[in-house]
Design a protein around this motif. Structure first.
Motif, mmCIF file in Angstrom:
data_model
loop_
_atom_site.group_PDB
_atom_site.id
_atom_site.type_symbol
_atom_site.label_atom_id
_atom_site.label_comp_id
_atom_site.label_asym_id
_atom_site.label_seq_id
_atom_site.Cartn_x
_atom_site.Cartn_y
_atom_site.Cartn_z
ATOM 1 N N THR A 51 35.226 15.581 -25.406
ATOM 2 C CA THR A 51 35.666 14.682 -25.801
ATOM 3 C C THR A 51 37.401 13.961 -25.262
ATOM 4 O OG1 THR A 51 34.138 13.847 -26.785
ATOM 5 C CG2 THR A 51 35.679 11.847 -27.118
ATOM 6 N N ILE A 52 37.282 12.921 -24.875
ATOM 7 C CA ILE A 52 38.963 12.048 -24.302
ATOM 8 C C ILE A 52 39.581 11.122 -24.625
ATOM 9 C CG2 ILE A 52 40.576 12.119 -21.545
ATOM 10 C CD1 ILE A 52 39.847 14.924 -22.450
ATOM 11 N N THR A 53 39.844 10.897 -24.939
ATOM 12 C CA THR A 53 40.726 9.386 -25.304
ATOM 13 C C THR A 53 41.440 9.295 -23.963
ATOM 14 O OG1 THR A 53 40.450 10.005 -27.474
ATOM 15 C CG2 THR A 53 42.054 8.129 -26.916
ATOM 16 N N PRO A 54 41.824 8.162 -22.962
ATOM 17 C CA PRO A 54 42.675 7.719 -22.557
ATOM 18 C C PRO A 54 43.903 7.740 -22.591
ATOM 19 C CG PRO A 54 40.983 6.796 -21.915
ATOM 20 C CD PRO A 54 40.239 7.240 -23.302
ATOM 21 N N ASN A 55 44.651 8.029 -21.692
ATOM 22 C CA ASN A 55 46.899 7.949 -22.209
ATOM 23 C C ASN A 55 47.417 8.093 -21.368
ATOM 24 O OD1 ASN A 55 49.018 9.149 -22.991
ATOM 25 N ND2 ASN A 55 48.391 8.802 -25.374
ATOM 26 N N ASN B 241 35.391 1.937 -14.134
ATOM 27 C CA ASN B 241 35.978 2.118 -14.115
ATOM 28 C C ASN B 241 37.405 3.104 -15.257
ATOM 29 O OD1 ASN B 241 35.617 0.443 -11.661
ATOM 30 N ND2 ASN B 241 36.724 -1.007 -12.780
ATOM 31 N N VAL B 242 37.343 4.062 -14.096
ATOM 32 C CA VAL B 242 38.658 5.661 -14.759
ATOM 33 C C VAL B 242 39.879 5.759 -14.150
ATOM 34 C CG1 VAL B 242 38.543 7.491 -15.620
ATOM 35 C CG2 VAL B 242 35.985 6.823 -16.092
ATOM 36 N N LYS B 243 41.181 5.375 -14.252
ATOM 37 C CA LYS B 243 42.185 5.949 -13.631
ATOM 38 C C LYS B 243 42.199 6.667 -13.864
ATOM 39 C CE LYS B 243 46.668 4.384 -12.397
ATOM 40 N NZ LYS B 243 47.689 3.212 -12.870
ATOM 41 N N VAL B 244 42.264 7.780 -12.873
ATOM 42 C CA VAL B 244 42.737 9.509 -13.586
ATOM 43 C C VAL B 244 44.130 10.004 -12.282
ATOM 44 C CG1 VAL B 244 39.825 10.171 -13.626
ATOM 45 C CG2 VAL B 244 40.633 9.732 -11.025
ATOM 46 N N THR B 245 44.137 10.768 -12.578
ATOM 47 C CA THR B 245 45.511 11.419 -11.730
ATOM 48 C C THR B 245 45.133 13.470 -11.291
ATOM 49 O OG1 THR B 245 46.933 10.499 -12.345
ATOM 50 C CG2 THR B 245 48.084 12.642 -11.383
ATOM 51 N N VAL C 297 38.160 5.163 -9.724
ATOM 52 C CA VAL C 297 37.305 5.140 -9.703
ATOM 53 C C VAL C 297 36.161 3.973 -10.827
ATOM 54 C CG1 VAL C 297 37.538 7.714 -8.475
ATOM 55 C CG2 VAL C 297 36.767 7.222 -11.108
ATOM 56 N N ALA C 298 34.612 4.438 -9.789
ATOM 57 C CA ALA C 298 33.531 3.260 -10.488
ATOM 58 C C ALA C 298 32.999 4.900 -11.153
ATOM 59 C CB ALA C 298 33.229 2.494 -9.892
ATOM 60 N N LEU C 299 32.712 5.379 -12.806
ATOM 61 C CA LEU C 299 31.548 6.204 -12.931
ATOM 62 C C LEU C 299 30.594 5.538 -13.375
ATOM 63 C CD1 LEU C 299 34.201 8.696 -13.814
ATOM 64 C CD2 LEU C 299 33.238 8.532 -11.667
ATOM 65 N N VAL C 300 29.201 6.226 -12.795
ATOM 66 C CA VAL C 300 27.864 5.445 -13.628
ATOM 67 C C VAL C 300 28.242 6.322 -14.733
ATOM 68 C CG1 VAL C 300 26.321 5.038 -11.511
ATOM 69 C CG2 VAL C 300 26.059 7.465 -12.362
ATOM 70 N N ALA C 301 26.561 5.804 -15.868
ATOM 71 C CA ALA C 301 27.013 7.132 -16.812
ATOM 72 C C ALA C 301 26.373 7.815 -16.760
ATOM 73 C CB ALA C 301 26.207 5.625 -18.027
ATOM 74 N N SER D 161 44.921 5.430 -19.656
ATOM 75 C CA SER D 161 43.951 4.656 -20.365
ATOM 76 C C SER D 161 44.535 2.990 -19.870
ATOM 77 C CB SER D 161 44.459 3.973 -21.816
ATOM 78 O OG SER D 161 46.526 3.957 -21.815
ATOM 79 N N THR D 162 45.941 2.827 -19.013
ATOM 80 C CA THR D 162 45.436 1.168 -18.073
ATOM 81 C C THR D 162 44.190 1.500 -17.026
ATOM 82 O OG1 THR D 162 47.979 1.724 -18.231
ATOM 83 C CG2 THR D 162 47.146 0.350 -16.456
ATOM 84 N N SER D 163 43.962 0.638 -16.931
ATOM 85 C CA SER D 163 43.232 0.303 -15.913
ATOM 86 C C SER D 163 41.457 0.954 -16.057
ATOM 87 C CB SER D 163 43.430 0.518 -14.803
ATOM 88 O OG SER D 163 44.742 0.065 -13.934
ATOM 89 N N THR D 164 41.528 1.632 -16.994
ATOM 90 C CA THR D 164 40.246 2.460 -17.926
ATOM 91 C C THR D 164 39.190 1.540 -18.429
ATOM 92 O OG1 THR D 164 40.967 4.564 -17.537
ATOM 93 C CG2 THR D 164 39.370 4.440 -18.534
ATOM 94 N N THR D 165 37.956 1.009 -17.983
ATOM 95 C CA THR D 165 37.545 0.091 -18.398
ATOM 96 C C THR D 165 35.749 1.046 -19.125
ATOM 97 O OG1 THR D 165 36.171 -0.278 -16.735
ATOM 98 C CG2 THR D 165 37.800 -1.867 -17.417
#
Length: 84
Positions: free
Chosen positions: A20-24, A42-46, A55-59, A72-76
């Motif tokens: 499990t990842i906590t966005p940071n 949305n998930v902001k990634v490097t 990127v928009a990700l489906v569940a 965490s920025t821009s990740t919904t």
């Protein structure tokens, strides 16, 4: 961060473990094979090459992508899991 080779990161090898990842915005994680979210968004990634994207990700689906930062920025999306 663990050392890795492109050969060991081939997607055909499948996912062997997950976390499990906590966005940071500043935490660098081991390069992923895929990302899964429990709640779509949305998930902001490097990526491993240093490029950054939102990127928009489906569940409930493993999305093949090699990333080292989940912002965490821009990740919904929520309930983010990294596949290794």
């Amino acid at each position: 961060m663990a050392n890795f080779s492109e050969k060991s990161m081939r997607f055909g090898a499948g996912i062997r473990s997950s976390a499990t990842i906590t966005p940071n915005n500043s935490t660098v994680i081991d390069p992923t094979r895929a990302i899964l979210v429990d709640v779509a968004g949305n998930v902001k990634v490097t990526y491993v090459d240093g490029d950054t994207d939102v990127v928009a990700l489906v569940a409930g689906v493993w999305h093949p992508m090699m990333v080292t930062v989940i912002w965490s920025t821009s990740t919904t999306a929520t309930g983010i899991h990294a596949g290794y």
